[in-house]
Design an enzyme around this catalytic site. Structure first.
Site, PDB file in Angstrom:
ATOM      1  N   THR A 189     -61.548  26.346 -31.152  1.00  9.25           N
ATOM      2  CA  THR A 189     -62.543  26.992 -32.010  1.00  9.25           C
ATOM      3  C   THR A 189     -62.402  26.623 -33.478  1.00  9.25           C
ATOM      4  O   THR A 189     -63.236  27.029 -34.291  1.00  9.25           O
ATOM      5  CB  THR A 189     -62.445  28.512 -31.856  1.00  9.25           C
ATOM      6  OG1 THR A 189     -61.082  28.938 -32.027  1.00  9.25           O
ATOM      7  CG2 THR A 189     -62.923  28.946 -30.477  1.00  9.25           C
ATOM      8  N   ASP A 225     -66.738  30.455  -5.920  1.00 10.88           N
ATOM      9  CA  ASP A 225     -67.579  31.653  -6.046  1.00 10.88           C
ATOM     10  C   ASP A 225     -66.800  32.904  -5.673  1.00 10.88           C
ATOM     11  O   ASP A 225     -66.871  33.935  -6.362  1.00 10.88           O
ATOM     12  CB  ASP A 225     -68.811  31.520  -5.152  1.00 10.88           C
ATOM     13  CG  ASP A 225     -69.644  30.298  -5.499  1.00 10.88           C
ATOM     14  OD1 ASP A 225     -69.609  29.899  -6.676  1.00 10.88           O
ATOM     15  OD2 ASP A 225     -70.297  29.749  -4.602  1.00 10.88           O
ATOM     16  N   GLU A 237     -76.820  25.466  -3.083  1.00 11.83           N
ATOM     17  CA  GLU A 237     -77.283  25.541  -4.465  1.00 11.83           C
ATOM     18  C   GLU A 237     -78.665  26.190  -4.544  1.00 11.83           C
ATOM     19  O   GLU A 237     -78.969  26.883  -5.527  1.00 11.83           O
ATOM     20  CB  GLU A 237     -77.321  24.138  -5.083  1.00 11.83           C
ATOM     21  CG  GLU A 237     -75.980  23.425  -5.116  1.00 11.83           C
ATOM     22  CD  GLU A 237     -74.916  24.211  -5.875  1.00 11.83           C
ATOM     23  OE1 GLU A 237     -75.283  24.994  -6.781  1.00 11.83           O
ATOM     24  OE2 GLU A 237     -73.729  24.055  -5.558  1.00 11.83           O
ATOM     25  N   PRO A 253     -58.749  28.430 -27.659  1.00  9.83           N
ATOM     26  CA  PRO A 253     -58.482  27.016 -28.001  1.00  9.83           C
ATOM     27  C   PRO A 253     -59.762  26.270 -28.346  1.00  9.83           C
ATOM     28  O   PRO A 253     -60.813  26.482 -27.740  1.00  9.83           O
ATOM     29  CB  PRO A 253     -57.847  26.458 -26.712  1.00  9.83           C
ATOM     30  CG  PRO A 253     -57.338  27.643 -25.969  1.00  9.83           C
ATOM     31  CD  PRO A 253     -58.261  28.778 -26.315  1.00  9.83           C
TER      32      PRO A 253
END
Length: 667
Positions: free
Chosen positions: A248, A543, A468, A246
């Site tokens: 593109t 993650d 982080e 979607p």
């Protein structure tokens, strides 16, 4: 010497007859005629010219001897008395207009008065006769019905019901085309762009799709110069299928084809064929190709064709897909039925080619499948240049730098970045859009809206900072991971309390070692929490989801596990449906190997973070003080990366989808 005039539009020596405009007799004319008739009857009604008088005026006429007789009748609970005059009285100029308005013969009743009851009228006439010394007038009583009121009472409800029926009927059939006829519900809903409504988009408006443009340019040349190809024995392709993720630019490329070819262009969505009525979809397909034959050479473009072109005979429940399958069957017949020399080219777009029916994809229907993937670095730069034309830019804005910061972005996402940057600049009353505005826009597209008012406790902020920092440390000291761009602990989006942004390489093939390193980098946040705090939080949910998909892909899709072997259980066509293509023992083995891969990667991550604990502490403290750090800060805190990130040679291994675009954001 007489001049000769060349006849226009002459074909085969004959001048075609001009088509006369059709003069249809619509139902609105019936309404107008009925209204005029009713109005005329009301205006020409005899009683409309009779004058109503009071008893005093009647007494004066009676005294003059001009009254011949009285005729009474009852209507609406009142008694009406018509005053008929003598012939001598009616010949006076006073009643000239009354005689002209009369129809159906001469009449002598120009006056009318009302009375409450016959007894009251009898008493008043007797008293008047005694006063004037004349004989008493006798009243002739009649029973009358107002045929106009009776007819109106019957016709009015009937006309209202008929009008309501026509109104509802036109509402139901209004989508089928002009005329509001019953079969218009089966008419095509395609929007036609022709010489009166041209498409203004050209190939110059389409950037980053150079390979795809080469393919469709040839289609445009087919339509403009068909003899160039048919003279050599070639045939015009019947169908072109645009396939890609979607955003593109599949629909944009189809519009550019229409704008370049300057031929009639029919466009509609696959869902426009779907209707609750049985047989309507097939009827709309037939009508669409009928219109296309009349407009040939032309292009038919069906967006999201998977809505009607799904594989037949799969996942059927109680025959619920019969209508869709009949529509698909009719589409297959029409695509394979029209002649190749008519110049009708079918174009379609989908982001799910795996669910399309095999009969729809075969040569002869869709002869060409053009893959439109996410743009590379050069393509993104070209797309940025197209969207930056409409913005007032500062001199520092560089399309190449923006393309480098947006790996994996599709054309729609790049357009969104440019628009967001302009809005951010306008929000701060800037005269030009600066590079910092584009950086903020990229952050917003990747991580979501910045939550400045979101209150986070110091303990949670510390956990996020070390989480982080764990991602950053593992990514910095592993060879196969992507280069780090920025680490932030500013809350964004719905639930993201922080994120690490990486710069993925333009890479299409991944090795086992690279995937394992990516898993280690993804697990870096959870490992840092366990080492520093001795406990884990829910912040690693995203993650864990990603490394689980990645591990199962390595085992079941890419054959990267020795115990399971070089097998792939990928099922893009849905042939397995609800059953697994392997036994329970193999399923248990897959689960065990996936757990082993994840545990090995997690142990490797723990060892790396323990060895770099000082760097982890420095990065976490920097995040707590600045909230956002960049690559330059990491080089200052951890030193330069100890290796070159560009690999010299990578074996050819299929790229896993979960490992292609996940490394641009870690939350």
């Amino acid at each position: 010497m007489a001049s000769k005039t060349k006849p226009a539009n002459r074909k085969n020596g004959k001048t075609p007859a001009t088509k006369e405009p059709k003069s249809g007799f619509g139902f609105y004319w019936i309404y107008i005629v009925v209204a005029v008739v009713l109005l005329g009857i009301q205006l020409l009604n005899p009683s409309s010219s009779v004058k109503t008088i009071a008893w005093k005026e009647f007494s004066e006429i009676y005294a003059k001897g001009e009254v011949e007789k009285l005729v009474g009748y009852k209507q609406d609970e009142l008694y009406y008395i018509e005053v008929h005059l003598t012939d001598a009285a009616m010949k006076s100029d006073k009643f000239k207009d009354f005689q002209n308005k009369s129809f159906g013969g001469a009449r002598n009743n120009p006056y009318l008065f009302t009375e409450s009851s016959p007894e009251s009228l009898e008493n008043r006439l007797k008293a008047l006769a005694e006063k004037e010394g004349k004989s008493q007038l006798q009243v002739q009583w009649e029973t009358r019905h107002s045929w106009f009121s009776d007819a109106l009472g019957f016709l009015l409800p009937t006309l209202l019901l008929v009008g309501l029926w026509f109104l509802l009927f036109r509402r139901v059939t209004s989508g089928g085309g002009p005329g509001g006829q019953i079969f218009n519900i089966g008419k095509s809903k395609a929007t036609l762009f022709d010489k009166n409504t041209k498409v203004n988009i050209t190939f110059n408006d389409v950037a980053g799709l150079e390979e795809a443009k080469v393919e469709v340019i040839e289609v445009v040349d087919f339509l403009k110069n068909p003899k160039k190809y048919t003279a050599l024995g070639g045939k015009i392709p019947k169908g072109v299928l645009l396939v890609g993720p979607p955003g593109t630019g599949k629909t944009l490329l189809a519009k550019a084809v229409a704008g370049e070819a300057q031929v009639p262009f029919f466009t509609l969505s696959g869902s426009d064929f779907v209707e609750m009525f049985v047989g309507v979809g097939a009827s709309r397909v037939r009508d669409l190709f009928k219109q296309a034959r009349e407009k040939a050479p032309c292009i038919i473009f069906i967006d999201e064709i998977d809505a009607v072109g799904r594989s037949r005979g799969k996942n059927q429940i109680m025959g619920g897909n019969d209508e869709r399958e009949s529509t698909l069957n009719q589409l297959l017949v029409e695509m394979d039925g029209f002649s190749t020399d008519l110049g009708i080219i079918m174009m379609a777009a989908t982001n799910r080619p795996d669910v399309l029916d095999a009969a729809l994809l075969r040569p002869g229907r869709f002869d060409r499948q053009i893959s439109i993937d996410r743009p590379d670095l050069i393509g993104r730069e070209q797309i940025f240049k197209v969207h930056l034309k409409a913005l007032k830019l500062a001199a520092e804005v560089d399309a190449h730098k923006l393309a480098e910061q947006t790996p994996g972005f599709a054309g729609a996402e790049i357009a969104n970045v440019c628009n967001e940057a302009a809005l951010i600049a306008a929000r701060t009353d800037k005269k030009e859009v600066e590079m910092i505005d584009f950086n903020a826009a990229i952050d917003r597209v990747i991580g979501g809206l910045e939550k400045k008012n979101k209150i986070i406790s110091p303990e949670e902020k510390k956990i996020v900072a070390y989480h982080e920092a764990g991602h950053a440390v593992v990514g910095w000291f592993l060879d196969s991971t992507d280069p780090l761009v920025k680490v932030s602990i500013v809350p964004r989006g719905v639930a993201a309390l922080g994120y690490a942004q990486y710069l993925p390489k333009e890479q299409y093939l991944y090795t086992t070692e690279q995937l394992v390193d990516s898993m280690c980098m993804t697990l870096g946040g959870r490992a840092a929490e366990e080492i520093v705090f001795g406990r884990i939080s829910t912040g690693a949910q995203n993650d864990l989801e990603r490394i689980t998909r990645m591990a199962y892909g390595m085992v079941t899709l890419y054959g990267m596990n020795k115990a399971v072997g070089p097998v792939s259980f990928n099922d893009p066509q849905g042939e397995y449906q609800f059953r697994k293509p392997y036994s329970e023992q193999t399923s248990l083995l897959i689960d065990q190997e996936v757990r082993k891969i994840i545990e090995t990667a997690y142990d490797k991550t723990l060892d790396l973070i323990r060895s770099k604990r000082e760097v982890l502490e420095a990065i976490a403290q920097e995040l707590l003080s600045k909230e956002v750090i960049f690559k330059q800060d990491l080089e200052r805190l951890a030193g330069p990366r100890p290796f070159d990130v560009q690999n010299a040679e990578i074996p050819a291994v299929p790229i896993p989808e979960s490992a292609n675009n996940p490394t641009n954001q870690e939350a």
